[in-house]
Enzyme design. Structure first.
Site, PDB file in Angstrom:
ATOM      1  N   CYS A  30       0.829  -1.212   0.000  1.00  0.00           N
ATOM      2  CA  CYS A  30       0.000   0.000   0.000  1.00  0.00           C
ATOM      3  C   CYS A  30       0.867   1.268   0.000  1.00  0.00           C
ATOM      4  CB  CYS A  30      -0.915  -0.056   1.230  1.00  0.00           C
ATOM      5  SG  CYS A  30      -1.719   1.490   1.657  1.00  0.00           S
ATOM      6  N   CYS A  33       0.131   3.789   2.733  1.00  0.00           N
ATOM      7  CA  CYS A  33       0.589   3.247   4.023  1.00  0.00           C
ATOM      8  C   CYS A  33       2.061   3.569   4.244  1.00  0.00           C
ATOM      9  CB  CYS A  33       0.388   1.730   4.082  1.00  0.00           C
ATOM     10  SG  CYS A  33      -1.330   1.206   3.968  1.00  0.00           S
TER      11      CYS A  33
END
Length: 105
Positions: A30, A33
């Protein structure tokens, strides 16, 4: 450094903590993230001894991600007394996280 939270230690580290707990639900693949990760690490150092700050990899630990309805990552949940008291989805400024923690101290 942020601690690693797993389905196995979630109850002990998060739900039974006597301090506010910040849990970053994330995944290796991600991109957003990876943007939030360094901020979570900074917060971990700044709040050491006053709050618990950890990261939960949703790919390896799906039980609590599912229980708390984490559908988009990064999602950062703030717990106090075993209950979710704040939630932030996506990339937000560091001040948003610290404000959430400060409210619980």
């Amino acid at each position: 450094m942020a601690i690693e939270i797993t389905d196995q230690n979630f109850k002990e580290l998060v739900l039974e903590s006597d301090k506010p707990v910040v849990v970053d639900f994330w995944a290796e693949w991600c991109g957003p993230c990876r943007m939030v990760g360094p901020t979570i690490e900074e917060i971990s150092g700044e709040y050491e001894g006053r709050a618990v700050v950890g990261k939960l990899d949703v790919d390896s630990n799906q039980e609590y991600a599912s229980k708390y309805g984490v559908r988009n990552i990064p999602t950062v949940l703030v717990f106090k007394g075993g209950e979710v008291v704040d939630k932030h989805v996506g990339v937000v400024p560091k001040s948003v996280y610290t404000s959430s923690i400060d409210t619980q101290l």
